[in-house]
Design a protein around this motif. Sequence first.
Motif, PDB file in Angstrom:
ATOM      1  N   TYR A   1       0.843  -1.197   0.000  1.00  0.00           N
ATOM      2  CA  TYR A   1       0.000   0.000   0.000  1.00  0.00           C
ATOM      3  C   TYR A   1       0.882   1.252   0.000  1.00  0.00           C
ATOM      4  CZ  TYR A   1      -3.628   3.303   1.545  1.00  0.00           C
ATOM      5  OH  TYR A   1      -4.493   4.360   1.652  1.00  0.00           O
ATOM      6  N   ALA A   2       1.911   1.258   0.848  1.00  0.00           N
ATOM      7  CA  ALA A   2       2.820   2.404   0.920  1.00  0.00           C
ATOM      8  C   ALA A   2       3.554   2.589  -0.400  1.00  0.00           C
ATOM      9  CB  ALA A   2       3.815   2.210   2.060  1.00  0.00           C
ATOM     10  N   ALA A   3       4.018   1.485  -0.990  1.00  0.00           N
ATOM     11  CA  ALA A   3       4.699   1.577  -2.286  1.00  0.00           C
ATOM     12  C   ALA A   3       3.764   2.166  -3.329  1.00  0.00           C
ATOM     13  CB  ALA A   3       5.184   0.197  -2.719  1.00  0.00           C
ATOM     14  N   GLY A   4       2.492   1.764  -3.286  1.00  0.00           N
ATOM     15  CA  GLY A   4       1.521   2.276  -4.247  1.00  0.00           C
ATOM     16  C   GLY A   4       1.340   3.771  -4.150  1.00  0.00           C
ATOM     17  N   PHE A   5       1.123   4.289  -2.932  1.00  0.00           N
ATOM     18  CA  PHE A   5       0.877   5.735  -2.852  1.00  0.00           C
ATOM     19  C   PHE A   5       2.148   6.547  -3.056  1.00  0.00           C
ATOM     20  CE2 PHE A   5       0.851   5.210   1.979  1.00  0.00           C
ATOM     21  CZ  PHE A   5       1.887   6.093   2.286  1.00  0.00           C
ATOM     22  N   MET A   6       3.302   5.959  -2.744  1.00  0.00           N
ATOM     23  CA  MET A   6       4.557   6.674  -3.001  1.00  0.00           C
ATOM     24  C   MET A   6       4.836   6.763  -4.501  1.00  0.00           C
ATOM     25  SD  MET A   6       6.878   5.149   0.106  1.00  0.00           S
ATOM     26  CE  MET A   6       8.372   6.063  -0.272  1.00  0.00           C
ATOM     27  N   ILE A   7       4.584   5.670  -5.232  1.00  0.00           N
ATOM     28  CA  ILE A   7       4.822   5.672  -6.673  1.00  0.00           C
ATOM     29  C   ILE A   7       3.833   6.598  -7.374  1.00  0.00           C
ATOM     30  CG2 ILE A   7       4.688   4.235  -8.764  1.00  0.00           C
ATOM     31  CD1 ILE A   7       5.899   1.964  -7.046  1.00  0.00           C
ATOM     32  N   ALA A   8       2.562   6.551  -6.973  1.00  0.00           N
ATOM     33  CA  ALA A   8       1.571   7.443  -7.573  1.00  0.00           C
ATOM     34  C   ALA A   8       1.937   8.903  -7.336  1.00  0.00           C
ATOM     35  CB  ALA A   8       0.185   7.145  -7.007  1.00  0.00           C
ATOM     36  N   THR A   9       2.405   9.192  -6.136  1.00  0.00           N
ATOM     37  CA  THR A   9       2.812  10.560  -5.811  1.00  0.00           C
ATOM     38  C   THR A   9       4.000  10.985  -6.669  1.00  0.00           C
ATOM     39  OG1 THR A   9       1.997  10.395  -3.543  1.00  0.00           O
ATOM     40  CG2 THR A   9       3.689  12.060  -3.963  1.00  0.00           C
ATOM     41  N   ALA A  10       4.970  10.083  -6.833  1.00  0.00           N
ATOM     42  CA  ALA A  10       6.131  10.390  -7.676  1.00  0.00           C
ATOM     43  C   ALA A  10       5.696  10.659  -9.110  1.00  0.00           C
ATOM     44  CB  ALA A  10       7.132   9.238  -7.627  1.00  0.00           C
ATOM     45  N   PHE A  11       4.709   9.909  -9.611  1.00  0.00           N
ATOM     46  CA  PHE A  11       4.184  10.147 -10.959  1.00  0.00           C
ATOM     47  C   PHE A  11       3.562  11.532 -11.054  1.00  0.00           C
ATOM     48  CE2 PHE A  11       3.414   5.426 -12.233  1.00  0.00           C
ATOM     49  CZ  PHE A  11       4.761   5.310 -12.567  1.00  0.00           C
TER      50      PHE A  11
END
Length: 199
Positions: free
Chosen positions: A146-156
């Motif tokens: 879950y953390a990886a998901g929101f971090m990657i989306a934020t980076a995008f």
Amino acid sequence: MKSALKSGLLALAAAALPAVAYAHTGVGQTSGFVHGFSHPVSGLDHILAMVMVGVFAFQLGGRATWLVPTTFVLVMALGGALGVAGVNVPFVETGIALSVVVLGAIVALNVKAPTALAMGVVGLFAVFHGHAHGAEMPEDAGGAAYAAGFMIATAFLHAAGLGLGYIIGRAGERQGAFVTRAAGSVAAIAGVGILAGVI
């Protein structure tokens, strides 16, 4: 440079495809990643703030182009951990709305802050965004995924802001600056609407 930007955007799109493919396939790690990835892109407040971080970083230039967005992502992860742990952070929704107002205004006014100060400002707001992500994590989601998901989306979203700044800048110094400031103004006004509960 233009072809490099196009290649970078295509790479980002290709990297996002696995998240789309797994959108309806199970729980746990897959569910966690998909929920995490979708959370930042499901709310106008998160989208506007994170894109403005990217535009702000572009306006500052130099090391700020990667230090400012990286600071946001890392501090947001700490805020997410607080949210998951149930640690109370006051005024989270207000802080998120204010982040849109302040970051939009910073872009509109083309504020040339020192990199360290810019990192501090975005880091402060990142706590609120991260806490909201963490507090809303589904029970069946894998925490790390879950953390990886929101971090990657934020980076995008940050990358989209950087790309937006670059594309607008190609319009010419005068026109590009005007369009960038107009975009910041629109974001700030939207933030006021979010803060007032109108949007």
